[in-house]
Design an enzyme around this catalytic site. Structure first.
Site, PDB file in Angstrom:
ATOM      1  N   GLU A   1      11.655   5.770  -1.029  1.00 54.52           N
ATOM      2  CA  GLU A   1      11.893   7.136  -0.740  1.00 54.52           C
ATOM      3  C   GLU A   1      13.396   7.822  -0.583  1.00 54.52           C
ATOM      4  OE1 GLU A   1       7.262   8.559   0.262  1.00 54.52           O
ATOM      5  OE2 GLU A   1       8.694   8.067   1.992  1.00 54.52           O
TER       6      GLU A   1
HETATM    7  C1  TNX Z   1       4.384   7.235   2.170  1.00 55.52           C
HETATM    8  S1  TNX Z   1       4.685   4.161   0.773  1.00 55.52           S
HETATM    9  C2  TNX Z   1       5.960   6.402   2.557  1.00 55.52           C
HETATM   10  C3  TNX Z   1       5.678   7.019   4.379  1.00 55.52           C
HETATM   11  C4  TNX Z   1       4.393   7.758   4.214  1.00 55.52           C
HETATM   12  C5  TNX Z   1       3.693   7.736   3.372  1.00 55.52           C
HETATM   13  C6  TNX Z   1       2.623   9.111   4.252  1.00 55.52           C
HETATM   14  C7  TNX Z   1       5.756   4.962   1.907  1.00 55.52           C
HETATM   15  C8  TNX Z   1       6.449   3.823   1.932  1.00 55.52           C
HETATM   16  N1  TNX Z   1       6.315   6.009   2.339  1.00 55.52           N
HETATM   17  O1  TNX Z   1       6.936   7.858   4.633  1.00 55.52           O
HETATM   18  O2  TNX Z   1       4.700   8.086   5.904  1.00 55.52           O
HETATM   19  O3  TNX Z   1       3.710   7.664   2.506  1.00 55.52           O
HETATM   20  O4  TNX Z   1       0.953   8.276   3.300  1.00 55.52           O
END
Ligand code: TNX
Length: 541
Positions: A341
């Site tokens: 992300e």
């Molecule tokens: C996605 S999964 C994220 C996290 C969040 C999560 C909550 C991932 C690699 N990144 O930063 O905490 O969703 O479900």
């Protein structure tokens, strides 16, 4: 009526003089119940189980022995003795000279098993002995968990005047399906202290997990002391999601976790999430920041707004120091760089960054793991991708012949709500009830070839949970199902059968004081007849 001879005891004790000894018992034909090992409530289900319908009497005469030359086996035996004490109050001696031929648990290394798999074990339960043959001390440790699960909660009513716990006789041949059986805990959004992490490790070990990945840094907090960059924890160790203060692990704390995990044959994987999810690092050292804004403490739960400046040398000096310091106290082979992300990092900058950081990780002899986005960089085939959401990234990973950790959010995310009633959790990937978490095939999911799959890792993100009780509510019972998907052969997995064995975990979970979610899909065999009630605790978000 006593079943041992006082003269024999006296003689044996004198003969053994300095050694701890137990009274010898005479051969007896106890009135133990008929058993059926194939019906035992074992999770994960072993590869093959055969019953011989009698029982080994675990009692005050039992002793544990290990083959003298088997390194690490003595510790496994001591671990078993400790757990048997918790279960039965019996003090079972380990490797004392005096051997009672009638009631021995013998643990030894087997060369032929080590040729199959380093975690293979063979458990043979007879009327007068239990023999655990194991490919390694780790394999013996896995076998010990099976044995723990076979000890009945209550001693049997027998004709003798001391308690006996009948262990069903027969044999179990067992090996794991996947070599990597992981859980992830986000200690960045909310901090969990050493004792809480140890409790989670205890529970994971019981179900044969071998990996605990710690998500140590994120926008809201930095949880691991870095001696060369002290402000990380001075400034960002004390914030978290919501209004409560956060905390962090000193390097000594982290070593305690690593050591405790090692005693439980679990490897710790540290994650420092970057180049996104780095607001807390940039608050401590604004020079690292690359999103063009002044970094400010963040206690919310949005993602994707932060990034390192991928073109600054200082950023790579910083990362080098962080990877070096953490790697020095991490015996396991992996270092997780996050990589998810990074919405405000330009695509080319992201690729440049991941390529450079991979080399840094390799400089400290670690294998890089990253969330599935890292496959868009030019990464080495030794690096590992953790599939969480993008099927396209999973395809690229397969095309690049990378090893893949399976964490699809709609199946394996422990922070997804179970259902509409769930007190904690998120639902961006949908609701994940206990059956949905269990009924899928990690070995053939999304056409990813089984050869590429290391195993499942179940992440527990902590935006909505701040206490161990809340952690347990989301992790249990789903984490138990992932243990079975990871360990058991596909032909041995069956929801209807699993459901019954899961319901029978209730006495163990209650004894361990685990606040599991009493899913209405399961018939929980609670010790008390009282329905299990949930402990409510409001969140300070
Ligand atoms: C996605 S999964 C994220 C996290 C969040 C999560 C909550 C991932 C690699 N990144 O930063 O905490 O969703 O479900």
């Amino acid at each position: 009526m006593h079943y041992f001879r006082s003269s024999a005891i006296a003689f044996s004790c004198i003969a053994m003089l300095f050694f701890s000894c137990k009274p010898e018992k005479e051969p007896r034909h106890l009135n133990l119940p008929k058993t059926d090992l194939t019906q035992a409530d074992l999770i994960p289900k072993p590869s093959t189980t055969k019953a011989t319908y009698s029982a080994f009497p675990l009692d005050q005469f039992t002793t544990i022995h290990t083959a003298p030359d088997s390194s690490g086996f003595n510790n496994v035996a001591l671990f078993l003795a400790d757990k048997l004490k918790d279960l039965t109050q019996l003090r079972v001696p380990v490797n004392t000279e005096f051997t009672n031929q009638e009631s021995v648990i013998y643990i030894h290394h087997s060369d032929s098993l080590s040729k199959i798999n380093q975690e293979s074990y063979f458990l043979k339960i007879n009327k007068d002995s239990i023999v655990l043959s194991a490919a390694s001390a780790t394999a013996a440790f896995r076998g010990i968990q099976t044995l723990r699960q076979l000890v009945p909660a209550k001693a049997s009513d027998s004709i003798i005047d001391y308690p006996v716990w009948p262990i069903p006789s027969g044999s179990i041949n067992d090996s794991p399906l996947f070599a990597y059986r992981g859980a992830m805990l986000d200690v960045a959004r909310h901090f969990f202290n050493v004792e809480e992490v140890k409790k989670y490790i205890d529970l994971l070990a019981y179900y044969k997990y071998n990996i605990l990945h710690l998500h140590l840094t994120d926008d809201q907090g930095w949880r691991i002391e870095i001696k060369s960059w002290p402000k990380l924890t001075e400034i960002s160790g004390v914030t978290e999601v919501g209004s409560e203060p956060g905390d962090f692990y000193t390097q000594e704390d982290y070593k305690i976790i690593v050591e405790y995990a090692a005693q439980n044959h679990i490897t710790i994987i540290p994650e420092v999430d970057m180049p996104g999810h780095t607001n807390a690092a940039s608050v401590a050292y604004p020079i690292l920041n690359g999103n063009g804004k002044t970094p400010k403490i963040y206690r919310g739960t949005h993602v994707g707004f932060s990034t390192f400046d991928t073109h600054k040398d200082t950023v790579y000096t910083f990362i080098d120091d962080v990877v070096r310091e953490i790697s020095a106290i991490t015996p396991g082979p992996y270092f997780h760089i996050g990589g998810d992300e990074s919405h405000v990092t330009k695509k080319n900058d992201y690729i440049y960054f991941v390529n450079k950081v991979e080399k840094l990780v390799q400089r400290y002899d670690k294998i890089m793991i990253g969330w599935d986005e890292i496959v868009t960089a030019d990464i080495d085939t030794t690096s590992v991708a953790q599939f969480w959401s993008s099927t396209d990234n999973a395809k690229i990973a397969v095309a690049k012949n990378l090893r893949i950790i399976m964490s699809p959010a709609n199946k394996a995310y422990l922070d997804m709500k179970y259902d509409l009633e769930s007190e904690y959790g998120l639902n961006w990937a949908g609701y994940v009830p206990v059956d949905t978490a269990y009924i899928w095939k990690p070995e053939s999911y999304k056409n990813i070839p089984q050869e590429n799959i290391l195993g499942i890792e179940a992440p527990l993100w902590s935006e909505t949970i701040s206490t161990i009780t809340e952690l347990e509510y989301l992790a249990f019972p789903r984490a138990i199902g992932f243990a079975e998907l990871n360990w058991s052969q596909p032909e041995n997995r069956d929801w209807e059968n699993y459901k019954v064995r899961l319901g029978n975990q209730a006495p163990f979970l209650e004894k361990m004081n685990v606040n599991y979610y009493p899913s209405p899909l399961i018939e929980w065999k609670t010790e008390s007849e009282k329905p299990k009630t949930l402990k409510n605790k409001s969140l300070n978000l």
